[in-house]
Design an enzyme around this catalytic site. Sequence first.
Site, PDB file in Angstrom:
ATOM      1  N   LYS A 275     -45.307  66.710   9.130  1.00 39.55           N
ATOM      2  CA  LYS A 275     -45.694  68.111   9.057  1.00 39.55           C
ATOM      3  C   LYS A 275     -47.177  68.228   8.728  1.00 39.55           C
ATOM      4  O   LYS A 275     -47.745  67.325   8.111  1.00 39.55           O
ATOM      5  CB  LYS A 275     -44.902  68.804   7.936  1.00 39.55           C
ATOM      6  CG  LYS A 275     -43.435  69.042   8.227  1.00 39.55           C
ATOM      7  CD  LYS A 275     -42.772  69.723   7.033  1.00 39.55           C
ATOM      8  CE  LYS A 275     -41.284  69.929   7.269  1.00 39.55           C
ATOM      9  NZ  LYS A 275     -40.975  70.858   8.365  1.00 39.55           N
ATOM     10  N   ARG A 349     -30.058  68.652  10.604  1.00 41.36           N
ATOM     11  CA  ARG A 349     -28.845  68.635  11.438  1.00 41.36           C
ATOM     12  C   ARG A 349     -28.247  67.233  11.505  1.00 41.36           C
ATOM     13  O   ARG A 349     -27.041  67.078  11.675  1.00 41.36           O
ATOM     14  CB  ARG A 349     -29.176  69.212  12.829  1.00 41.36           C
ATOM     15  CG  ARG A 349     -30.208  68.435  13.598  1.00 41.36           C
ATOM     16  CD  ARG A 349     -30.873  69.257  14.700  1.00 41.36           C
ATOM     17  NE  ARG A 349     -31.885  70.180  14.170  1.00 41.36           N
ATOM     18  CZ  ARG A 349     -32.603  71.028  14.898  1.00 41.36           C
ATOM     19  NH1 ARG A 349     -32.412  71.081  16.213  1.00 41.36           N
ATOM     20  NH2 ARG A 349     -33.494  71.823  14.347  1.00 41.36           N
TER      21      ARG A 349
END
Length: 497
Positions: A275, A349
């Site tokens: 990020k 996920r």
Amino acid sequence: MTVSLDLAFTKPGGKAENTIIAFVGPGLAVGPQVKALGVAELIARAASAARFSGKAMSVLDVLAPAGTDLDRLVLIGTGKLSDVTDYDWVRLGGVAIASVLKTPAATVLVERPDGRKLAPKHVGDLALGMKLRAYAYDRFKTKKEDEGTDRPTSVRVSLATVDLPAARKAWKRTEAIGEGVVTARDLVNDPPNLLGPIEFAERAAALKSLGVTVEILTEKDLKKLDMAALLAVARGSVRPPRVAVMRWTGGRGKQPPVTFIGKGVVFDSGGISIKPGGGMEDMKGDMAGAATVVGVMQALAGRRAKVHAVGIIGLVENMPDGAAQRPGDIVTSKAGKTIEIVNTDAEGRLVLCDLLTYAQERFKPRLMIDLATLTGAILVALGQHNAGLFANDESLANGLLAAGKATGETVWRMPLGPDYDKMIESKFADMKNVGGRWAGSTTAAQFLERFVVDTPWAHLDVAGTAMNSRQTEINKSWASGWGVRLLDQLVAEKYEK
Ligand code: BES
Ligand code: MN
Ligand code: ZN
């Protein structure tokens, strides 16, 4: 951590503190306890001087009111009483306590301004609002109040109410719920260096003292269970993963459990798909789903809920490293489905899919609700005012929508469907872990749905509601503890009766 709040219930008319808090309705209506103070004229003068009309959540603070021996009389507007919801009583509690956080002691005249009896439930709601508003995360502030900060440390509040036993009973229940919210907030606020997967699992294990059965699965256990997708996320971190399984068996017989599943990424750097640096510190909160699951299990156990409930949390750290997973990798999930990793920052996920499979195989649950700070896209869609709700079951979805309205922890239904599902088709494997730029929250949910087999399921994307929170009457902290009250309410309304 909270401002230490010492709450007690007393009968009306007893000895009161020198600071009194009272509720005022439209037309400056007040209840019998306020009337007995004989301050009607004083209230009328002060209200007209400050244009206070009893509007909902408005405050009029009268210092050293003339003709009384009080230090303060704090008036709190309720607005039109037929409009005041359950959640509004919680908010009113928050507004009430906020006005006296810097006062050592206060008495709250707990009554409706329209003379009707205040339901015991609403007394509990008021007290809950006080507890939540008094929360402050100051674990790492080394200066205490008396050293020249403006942070309060303790308040003593007595709630004067006609029906003491009913009030105490209602508070016993809402206090347990409040404890669950506080636990969730503390976990989310805690810094990631001190809260790795092992430490987090220990915090979950503390629920044993309430009668919750807690198992901690180690890396070795997770390998044996074939949770390769979850383990792939953990590979880049020197801190090994954990899964905590919490079971509360307050229901009858062999009923299948309601099951809560939480994303517990203790820090999300993005991994190799790292990020940008700005705001990355917020990713200490990427375990908020797991924190809420711990909080709701604590609430249910604390109030001895008549339900079988299971909480499962996946605790990992997502870091870049020579051993980290990389874009292009293909992993085989516990369910046997293969996943092409396209972006290592879509890690939540991967953790959840193996937990969904585990939950179904082991518990055959009545329903599953997962909570996850899953996508930034949900913030783009809904801001901080609603969590995204994705569900394969109308009754469960409607239950969550209703519980959201009742608690103020509102959810907004988002779409699922085969056309969205196509967006995660992979050239190389059964699916890829990202679906492109558009509909990012829905493609994440589609990914999860591929691991749901004939079980009522809901996914709550809490990236916008759990952390960096919207300031409300009942929360001024970075972490909101969002979802504990929602899920407790859902269980109480739909699965305990
Ligand atoms: N933990 C983040 C999502 C997030 C973003 C939570 C902002 C709270 C605030 C999640 O793991 C993530 O990185 N999601 C990516 C998905 C993308 C790579 C498909 C995102 O939202 O950008
Ligand atoms: Mn991520
Ligand atoms: Zn994440």
